[in-house]
Design a protein around this motif. Structure first.
Motif, PDB file in Angstrom:
ATOM      1  N   PHE A   9      47.776  38.615  70.621  1.00 29.81           N
ATOM      2  CA  PHE A   9      47.747  39.013  69.211  1.00 29.81           C
ATOM      3  C   PHE A   9      48.738  40.140  68.947  1.00 29.81           C
ATOM      4  CE2 PHE A   9      46.251  41.864  65.893  1.00 29.81           C
ATOM      5  CZ  PHE A   9      46.040  40.999  64.833  1.00 29.81           C
ATOM      6  N   TRP A  10      48.770  41.137  69.838  1.00 26.37           N
ATOM      7  CA  TRP A  10      49.629  42.299  69.600  1.00 26.37           C
ATOM      8  C   TRP A  10      51.100  41.974  69.818  1.00 26.37           C
ATOM      9  CZ3 TRP A  10      47.727  45.636  66.578  1.00 26.37           C
ATOM     10  CH2 TRP A  10      46.364  45.911  66.602  1.00 26.37           C
ATOM     11  N   GLN A  11      51.394  41.022  70.668  1.00 25.27           N
ATOM     12  CA  GLN A  11      52.781  40.585  70.791  1.00 25.27           C
ATOM     13  C   GLN A  11      53.249  39.907  69.503  1.00 25.27           C
ATOM     14  OE1 GLN A  11      52.119  38.352  74.509  1.00 25.27           O
ATOM     15  NE2 GLN A  11      53.803  39.526  75.426  1.00 25.27           N
ATOM     16  N   ILE A  12      52.395  39.093  68.912  1.00 26.52           N
ATOM     17  CA  ILE A  12      52.742  38.454  67.645  1.00 26.52           C
ATOM     18  C   ILE A  12      52.840  39.509  66.544  1.00 26.52           C
ATOM     19  CG2 ILE A  12      51.991  36.771  65.917  1.00 26.52           C
ATOM     20  CD1 ILE A  12      50.644  35.211  68.170  1.00 26.52           C
ATOM     21  N   TRP A  13      51.941  40.488  66.577  1.00 28.44           N
ATOM     22  CA  TRP A  13      51.987  41.611  65.628  1.00 28.44           C
ATOM     23  C   TRP A  13      53.347  42.307  65.689  1.00 28.44           C
ATOM     24  CZ3 TRP A  13      48.268  44.136  62.388  1.00 28.44           C
ATOM     25  CH2 TRP A  13      48.617  45.420  61.977  1.00 28.44           C
ATOM     26  N   ASN A  14      53.792  42.635  66.896  1.00 29.85           N
ATOM     27  CA  ASN A  14      55.064  43.345  67.060  1.00 29.85           C
ATOM     28  C   ASN A  14      56.246  42.519  66.566  1.00 29.85           C
ATOM     29  OD1 ASN A  14      53.847  45.613  68.176  1.00 29.85           O
ATOM     30  ND2 ASN A  14      54.123  44.916  70.280  1.00 29.85           N
ATOM     31  N   MET A  15      56.255  41.215  66.869  1.00 27.51           N
ATOM     32  CA  MET A  15      57.401  40.397  66.486  1.00 27.51           C
ATOM     33  C   MET A  15      57.461  40.155  64.984  1.00 27.51           C
ATOM     34  SD  MET A  15      56.301  36.599  67.838  1.00 27.51           S
ATOM     35  CE  MET A  15      57.575  35.728  66.959  1.00 27.51           C
ATOM     36  N   CYS A  16      56.342  40.315  64.285  1.00 29.27           N
ATOM     37  CA  CYS A  16      56.319  40.120  62.839  1.00 29.27           C
ATOM     38  C   CYS A  16      56.368  41.434  62.054  1.00 29.27           C
ATOM     39  CB  CYS A  16      55.060  39.351  62.436  1.00 29.27           C
ATOM     40  SG  CYS A  16      54.991  37.661  63.056  1.00 29.27           S
ATOM     41  N   PHE A  17      56.221  42.571  62.750  1.00 32.42           N
ATOM     42  CA  PHE A  17      56.081  43.853  62.061  1.00 32.42           C
ATOM     43  C   PHE A  17      57.305  44.188  61.208  1.00 32.42           C
ATOM     44  CE2 PHE A  17      56.040  48.557  61.845  1.00 32.42           C
ATOM     45  CZ  PHE A  17      54.777  48.735  61.296  1.00 32.42           C
ATOM     46  N   GLY A  18      58.491  43.769  61.637  1.00 27.48           N
ATOM     47  CA  GLY A  18      59.694  44.050  60.857  1.00 27.48           C
ATOM     48  C   GLY A  18      59.652  43.478  59.461  1.00 27.48           C
ATOM     49  N   PHE A  19      58.871  42.412  59.259  1.00 30.22           N
ATOM     50  CA  PHE A  19      58.751  41.827  57.929  1.00 30.22           C
ATOM     51  C   PHE A  19      58.112  42.795  56.939  1.00 30.22           C
ATOM     52  CE2 PHE A  19      59.864  37.266  57.933  1.00 30.22           C
ATOM     53  CZ  PHE A  19      60.156  37.131  56.589  1.00 30.22           C
ATOM     54  N   LEU A  20      57.332  43.765  57.440  1.00 24.89           N
ATOM     55  CA  LEU A  20      56.760  44.783  56.563  1.00 24.89           C
ATOM     56  C   LEU A  20      57.866  45.514  55.815  1.00 24.89           C
ATOM     57  CD1 LEU A  20      54.270  46.594  55.723  1.00 24.89           C
ATOM     58  CD2 LEU A  20      54.902  48.049  57.655  1.00 24.89           C
ATOM     59  N   GLY A  21      58.895  45.954  56.548  1.00 25.17           N
ATOM     60  CA  GLY A  21      59.975  46.690  55.909  1.00 25.17           C
ATOM     61  C   GLY A  21      60.864  45.820  55.054  1.00 25.17           C
ATOM     62  N   ILE A  22      61.145  44.603  55.532  1.00 25.56           N
ATOM     63  CA  ILE A  22      61.984  43.697  54.741  1.00 25.56           C
ATOM     64  C   ILE A  22      61.339  43.417  53.395  1.00 25.56           C
ATOM     65  CG2 ILE A  22      62.874  41.339  54.628  1.00 25.56           C
ATOM     66  CD1 ILE A  22      63.293  41.490  57.647  1.00 25.56           C
ATOM     67  N   GLN A  23      60.031  43.150  53.407  1.00 22.14           N
ATOM     68  CA  GLN A  23      59.352  42.878  52.140  1.00 22.14           C
ATOM     69  C   GLN A  23      59.213  44.141  51.302  1.00 22.14           C
ATOM     70  OE1 GLN A  23      58.816  39.943  51.027  1.00 22.14           O
ATOM     71  NE2 GLN A  23      58.005  40.676  49.086  1.00 22.14           N
ATOM     72  N   PHE A  24      59.145  45.289  51.936  1.00 21.86           N
ATOM     73  CA  PHE A  24      59.114  46.552  51.200  1.00 21.86           C
ATOM     74  C   PHE A  24      60.361  46.657  50.324  1.00 21.86           C
ATOM     75  CE2 PHE A  24      58.419  50.976  50.347  1.00 21.86           C
ATOM     76  CZ  PHE A  24      57.090  51.229  50.669  1.00 21.86           C
ATOM     77  N   GLY A  25      61.536  46.406  50.937  1.00 27.98           N
ATOM     78  CA  GLY A  25      62.764  46.439  50.154  1.00 27.98           C
ATOM     79  C   GLY A  25      62.839  45.332  49.128  1.00 27.98           C
ATOM     80  N   PHE A  26      62.395  44.142  49.495  1.00 36.54           N
ATOM     81  CA  PHE A  26      62.427  42.996  48.591  1.00 36.54           C
ATOM     82  C   PHE A  26      61.527  43.230  47.381  1.00 36.54           C
ATOM     83  CE2 PHE A  26      61.597  38.304  47.840  1.00 36.54           C
ATOM     84  CZ  PHE A  26      62.904  38.006  47.486  1.00 36.54           C
ATOM     85  N   ALA A  27      60.343  43.815  47.613  1.00 31.31           N
ATOM     86  CA  ALA A  27      59.413  44.066  46.515  1.00 31.31           C
ATOM     87  C   ALA A  27      59.935  45.140  45.566  1.00 31.31           C
ATOM     88  CB  ALA A  27      58.044  44.464  47.065  1.00 31.31           C
ATOM     89  N   LEU A 150      51.256  43.183  52.609  1.00 35.65           N
ATOM     90  CA  LEU A 150      50.989  44.607  52.791  1.00 35.65           C
ATOM     91  C   LEU A 150      52.177  45.450  52.339  1.00 35.65           C
ATOM     92  CD1 LEU A 150      49.115  46.807  53.907  1.00 35.65           C
ATOM     93  CD2 LEU A 150      50.189  46.453  56.156  1.00 35.65           C
ATOM     94  N   GLY A 151      53.380  45.076  52.768  1.00 33.74           N
ATOM     95  CA  GLY A 151      54.558  45.844  52.383  1.00 33.74           C
ATOM     96  C   GLY A 151      54.795  45.825  50.890  1.00 33.74           C
ATOM     97  N   ALA A 152      54.603  44.659  50.290  1.00 35.67           N
ATOM     98  CA  ALA A 152      54.853  44.545  48.855  1.00 35.67           C
ATOM     99  C   ALA A 152      53.818  45.310  48.033  1.00 35.67           C
ATOM    100  CB  ALA A 152      54.868  43.079  48.447  1.00 35.67           C
ATOM    101  N   VAL A 153      52.580  45.388  48.507  1.00 39.19           N
ATOM    102  CA  VAL A 153      51.557  46.156  47.787  1.00 39.19           C
ATOM    103  C   VAL A 153      51.994  47.608  47.642  1.00 39.19           C
ATOM    104  CG1 VAL A 153      49.245  47.129  47.960  1.00 39.19           C
ATOM    105  CG2 VAL A 153      49.578  44.712  48.367  1.00 39.19           C
ATOM    106  N   VAL A 154      52.338  48.212  48.767  1.00 39.79           N
ATOM    107  CA  VAL A 154      52.698  49.630  48.739  1.00 39.79           C
ATOM    108  C   VAL A 154      53.984  49.840  47.944  1.00 39.79           C
ATOM    109  CG1 VAL A 154      53.206  51.642  50.152  1.00 39.79           C
ATOM    110  CG2 VAL A 154      51.538  49.966  50.944  1.00 39.79           C
ATOM    111  N   ALA A 155      54.978  48.980  48.177  1.00 38.42           N
ATOM    112  CA  ALA A 155      56.266  49.144  47.493  1.00 38.42           C
ATOM    113  C   ALA A 155      56.130  48.985  45.982  1.00 38.42           C
ATOM    114  CB  ALA A 155      57.272  48.129  48.039  1.00 38.42           C
ATOM    115  N   SER A 156      55.374  47.993  45.546  1.00 36.84           N
ATOM    116  CA  SER A 156      55.219  47.757  44.112  1.00 36.84           C
ATOM    117  C   SER A 156      54.438  48.877  43.436  1.00 36.84           C
ATOM    118  CB  SER A 156      54.526  46.410  43.878  1.00 36.84           C
ATOM    119  OG  SER A 156      55.286  45.349  44.404  1.00 36.84           O
ATOM    120  N   LEU A 157      53.499  49.485  44.170  1.00 35.07           N
ATOM    121  CA  LEU A 157      52.684  50.557  43.598  1.00 35.07           C
ATOM    122  C   LEU A 157      53.391  51.907  43.562  1.00 35.07           C
ATOM    123  CD1 LEU A 157      49.109  50.003  45.089  1.00 35.07           C
ATOM    124  CD2 LEU A 157      49.713  50.042  42.675  1.00 35.07           C
ATOM    125  N   LEU A 158      54.454  52.063  44.348  1.00 37.71           N
ATOM    126  CA  LEU A 158      55.020  53.392  44.542  1.00 37.71           C
ATOM    127  C   LEU A 158      55.390  54.112  43.242  1.00 37.71           C
ATOM    128  CD1 LEU A 158      57.263  53.604  47.728  1.00 37.71           C
ATOM    129  CD2 LEU A 158      55.286  54.982  47.118  1.00 37.71           C
TER     130      LEU A 158
END
Length: 500
Positions: A9-27, A150-158
């Motif tokens: 689970f944590w290996q998959i978590w790590n490999m997908c974690f970068g999407f948090l930042g990408i979506q932060f910028g996209f949002a 998750l990334g888009a929630v925080v970014a959109s609310l900022l």
């Protein structure tokens, strides 16, 4: 070893974690760029044309990045060099965007920002196919959807949060409120940090290891039917040329001309494909487009209607809510900026529900299958967008975002689950890039026709763009029924469930 090992689970978590930042910028881009454009003097009717940079950039960048990432191998790996390059460029664009001195400077930065996001985003999709065995891929795409939400929630609310803690929401000397500026600065930090986490915490299989796994599905070299390519090339070139002449003659909006010229150019590209025998990148990508698997062809229609709706929502929610629910079109008024901040909250809300939907969707797939689950979710999104016409109190628009959130999570995961098992390992990147063309093309189509449709049929009222998006999601649900349901594979060691 021929079977690709399952990851924890944590290996998959790590490999997908970068999407948090990408979506932060996209949002941040989706929720605030229309606001920045209007603040810098753009008319609401010009917003689709200014946004055209985003899908046009993806149309060009994603297949090229996919093609070259399939052929890359260095000390950073296969896909990670592209994660890192895209993150650096996007970070710089995020820092500059809220300081744009003119409208055209901001439009140029949007082009750079979207190209940079695409450089990172496309290889992340292929990364899941590379690293995970087929039975874990739905979990990998669901994890990406979770981080996207998750990334888009925080970014959109900022901007809304910053206004609540005392940061000025009034346009300053540059015309851009400090709430928007500081949100973009924070986005730059989050994006760079999360992508660096994935780059440093993951490893990749070398090409020879990928080719040896039993899920590689190596395909024969692509063979192009020259006669069919010629026939379709002539049809597209003639239709595009005639339509372009009519657009100029009838003085239709310039956005439509972009679409018709694009059809003509695609026709010319097919004619070139039918004649050339070179082995260059351009011919190989075009050949892969022309000979794509049948599942991808059918999913293209699902993507067409889905992303038309999403693009309409992203570019018209701010002016639509400001006019329809806050009663103003004055971009310098307090009411407009309150409405724009509330749209940020609404975007955060649908992304929050998308993160929750990423947990519910695997249960839906077990209960109803991939196709029916996707139909249910996009219909919920269609109902949410249509409800904008009926709801007068903007506070209740939060309810509309429940359906939009489920649709968004489903669009980001289930089409990829329907597709990924049919792709050869050595072309995972380029086919994911080609599949993303069906994200880009509907956005180009929306940018070309939405302004014209609003002017001709809805007196220029932007709220009706959301209604058109709702109808489009209903059509997307019907189209998914044409796609074959994959055969279920073995039980997932992480979830205990059978996956398609």
């Amino acid at each position: 070893m021929t079977r690709k090992p399952a990851l924890s689970f944590w290996q998959i978590w790590n490999m997908c974690f970068g999407f948090l930042g990408i979506q932060f910028g996209f949002a941040l881009q989706n929720a605030n760029v229309s606001r920045i454009f209007q603040t810098l003097g753009a008319d609401v009717g010009d917003i689709p044309m200014l946004w055209i940079a985003a899908p046009l950039t993806g149309l060009i960048v994603q297949p090229i990045v996919g093609h070259y990432s399939d052929r890359t191998w260095n000390r950073l790996g296969r896909r990670r060099p592209y994660f890192l390059l895209g993150a650096v460029l996007t970070t710089l664009a995020l820092l500059w965007m809220p300081n744009s001195p003119t409208l055209w400077f901001a439009a140029g930065l949007l082009w750079i920002m979207d190209a940079s996001i695409n450089i990172s985003m496309e290889p992340f999709r292929a990364f899941v196919g590379d690293q995970l065995p087929p039975r874990q891929r739905p979990l990998g795409y669901a994890m990406q959807s979770f981080f996207i939400g998750l990334g888009a929630v925080v970014a959109s609310l900022l901007p809304w949060i910053l206004a609540r803690v005392g940061v000025s929401n009034v346009p300053g000397a540059s015309g851009i409120p400090d709430t928007v500026k500081y949100a973009f600065y924070a986005g730059a930090v989050v994006l760079m940090g999360s992508v660096l986490w994935t780059v440093m915490s993951t490893r990749e299989y070398p090409p020879e290891a990928l080719a040896a796994f039993d899920d590689a599905h190596d395909a024969a070299p692509v063979s192009v039917n020259a006669a069919a390519a010629t026939r379709w090339g002539v049809i597209c070139a003639l239709v595009g040329a005639i339509a372009s002449a009519l657009v100029v003659w009838l003085r239709v909006e310039k956005e439509v001309l972009l679409l018709t010229v694009g059809v003509a150019l695609f026709g010319l590209a097919l004619l070139w494909l039918s004649r050339t025998r070179s082995a260059g990148m351009a011919r190989q990508v075009l050949a892969d487009v022309f000979t794509m698997p049948q599942a991808m062809r059918r999913l293209a229609w699902v993507q067409l209607f889905s992303w038309f709706a999403l693009f309409a929502m992203w570019i018209y929610t701010t002016p639509g809510v400001a006019e329809h629910h806050y009663g103003t079109t004055d971009v310098h008024s307090a009411a407009y900026n309150d409405g724009a901040n509330w749209v940020g909250v609404l975007f955060a809300t649908y992304n929050g529900f998308a993160a929750l939907a990423a947990i519910v969707i695997p249960w839906m797939v077990r209960r109803f299958g991939l196709r029916v689950s996707h139909l249910i979710n996009v219909w919920l999104g269609g109902a949410g967008l249509l409800s904008f016409l009926l709801i007068r109190d903007p506070s209740w628009l939060v309810v509309s975002m429940v359906g939009v959130g489920f649709a968004w999570a489903s669009i980001l995961s289930l089409p990829y689950a329907l597709l990924s098992d049919n792709l050869p390992a050595h072309k995972m990147g380029v086919y994911m890039g080609i599949f993303n063309l069906f994200i880009v093309v509907p956005q180009l189509f929306a940018a070309a026709v939405l302004g014209l449709l609003l002017k001709l049929f809805f007196h220029g009222q932007p709220i009706y763009a959301l209604a058109l998006g709702g109808v489009s999601l209903v059509l997307a649900g019907l189209c998914v029924l044409r796609v074959g349901e994959p055969v279920a594979e073995s039980t997932s060691p992480l979830t205990g469930n059978s996956h398609a």
